[in-house]
Design an enzyme around this catalytic site. Structure first.
Site, PDB file in Angstrom:
ATOM      1  CG  PHE A 199      14.514   2.036 -11.969  1.00  0.00           C
ATOM      2  CD1 PHE A 199      15.332   2.842 -11.197  1.00  0.00           C
ATOM      3  CD2 PHE A 199      14.899   1.759 -13.270  1.00  0.00           C
ATOM      4  CE1 PHE A 199      16.513   3.358 -11.712  1.00  0.00           C
ATOM      5  CE2 PHE A 199      16.058   2.270 -13.795  1.00  0.00           C
ATOM      6  CZ  PHE A 199      16.871   3.074 -13.011  1.00  0.00           C
ATOM      7  CG  ASP A 200      11.338   0.541  -5.878  1.00  0.00           C
ATOM      8  OD1 ASP A 200      11.336   1.627  -6.488  1.00  0.00           O
ATOM      9  OD2 ASP A 200      11.684   0.431  -4.692  1.00  0.00           O
ATOM     10  CE  LYS A 201       4.309  -0.377  -4.654  1.00  0.00           C
ATOM     11  NZ  LYS A 201       2.996  -0.966  -4.370  1.00  0.00           N
ATOM     12  CB  THR A 202       8.766   3.831  -4.354  1.00  0.00           C
ATOM     13  OG1 THR A 202       9.977   3.062  -4.228  1.00  0.00           O
ATOM     14  CG2 THR A 202       7.630   3.067  -3.711  1.00  0.00           C
ATOM     15  N   GLY A 203      10.341   4.359  -7.398  1.00  0.00           N
ATOM     16  CA  GLY A 203      11.460   5.103  -7.976  1.00  0.00           C
ATOM     17  C   GLY A 203      10.967   6.263  -8.832  1.00  0.00           C
TER      18      GLY A 203
END
Length: 276
Positions: A199-203
């Site tokens: 998951f990226d940091k904006t998830g």
């Protein structure tokens, strides 16, 4: 006014507790909007003049006047539904393989059933099996028809062609209900081989259930229990998820949660009240 009659540029009023009917821009009022169904974020987002809102989300606290920006198939919710619909139409590799087999298997089974019917009809009509009977059925044509139908039903060629698309439709539908969108049946098939998810940091990863883990008094002489009792009483009338979590935690601690007086909620800022 029916949603179907709304046009771009119209201004609609959305009362507290109602779903926003369209995508648009807030032109008057302030409130908090629960966008969990779109973003996965459980905490309502403050909205004021100039903020963008999404159709299908829930207006929590104050009244909003929204200028319609998109209706019908142009809304975010409609586009999400289209992604789900397109996903159910895209064929995975296993379905293409099943379709190729079915294109040969189905006519082969039908031909075999007809051959069985004709063979038994010939044998019985020539009285080559004179002692054959089945529960009182003595007519050769009836027995031959039953044997032909038995081959067709037991082989069931339709099951192979229907099983895979039905599984894809159910899988993508259940995923959409749980906030997981598949771009196609091929993606759903490939997901069975996934061993790790990044998951990226904006998830947003959350259970959507807020809870209090600690309370720290900041005033001398104010104990933790007193703080929770005051905060729980003040938030007992709140519809905000954080307020509900504070009130629930105070009750779980066995503290007295009193009904607040002169309660007034200010969207995006907090609340004011008097607690006895």
């Amino acid at each position: 006014v029916p949603v179907a009659d709304l046009r771009t540029g119209d201004v609609v009023q959305v009362p507290p507790g109602a779903q926003l009917p369209v995508d648009g821009e807030v032109v008057h009022g302030s409130s908090e909007v629960n966008e969990h169904m779109v973003t996965g974020e459980p905490v309502p987002v403050p909205k004021a003049e100039g903020a963008q809102v999404i159709g299908g989300t829930l207006n929590c606290s104050g009244a909003l006047w929204v200028r319609v920006g998109a209706v019908g198939n142009e809304t975010v919710l409609a586009k999400i539904m289209k992604v789900v619909s397109d996903a159910q139409m895209r064929r995975p590799d296993v379905q293409a393989f099943a379709d190729r087999i079915s294109s040969v298997f189905v006519p082969a089974v039908v031909a075999l059933a007809l051959l069985t019917w004709a063979s038994w009809a010939a044998l019985l009509s020539l009285e080559l099996l004179p002692d054959l009977s089945m529960h009182g059925w003595h007519r050769a044509s009836s027995l031959a028809f039953m044997f032909g139908c038995a081959v067709l039903v037991i082989a069931c060629p339709c099951a192979m062609g229907l099983a895979t698309p039905t599984a894809v439709m159910v899988g993508t539908g259940v995923g959409a209900e749980r906030g997981i969108l598949f771009k196609g049946g091929d993606v759903l098939e490939a997901a069975s081989r996934v061993t790790a998810v990044v998951f990226d940091k904006t998830g947003t990863l959350t259970s959507c259930k807020l809870r209090v883990v600690d309370a720290a008094p900041w005033l001398p002489g104010l104990t933790r229990a007193q703080l929770l009792e005051l905060a729980g009483s003040a938030e007992s009338a709140s519809e905000h998820p954080i307020g509900k979590a504070i009130a629930a935690h105070a009750r779980a601690q066995g503290l007295r949660v009193a009904a607040p007086e002169c309660y007034r909620a200010c969207a995006g800022y907090g609340l004011t009240c008097r607690v006895d």
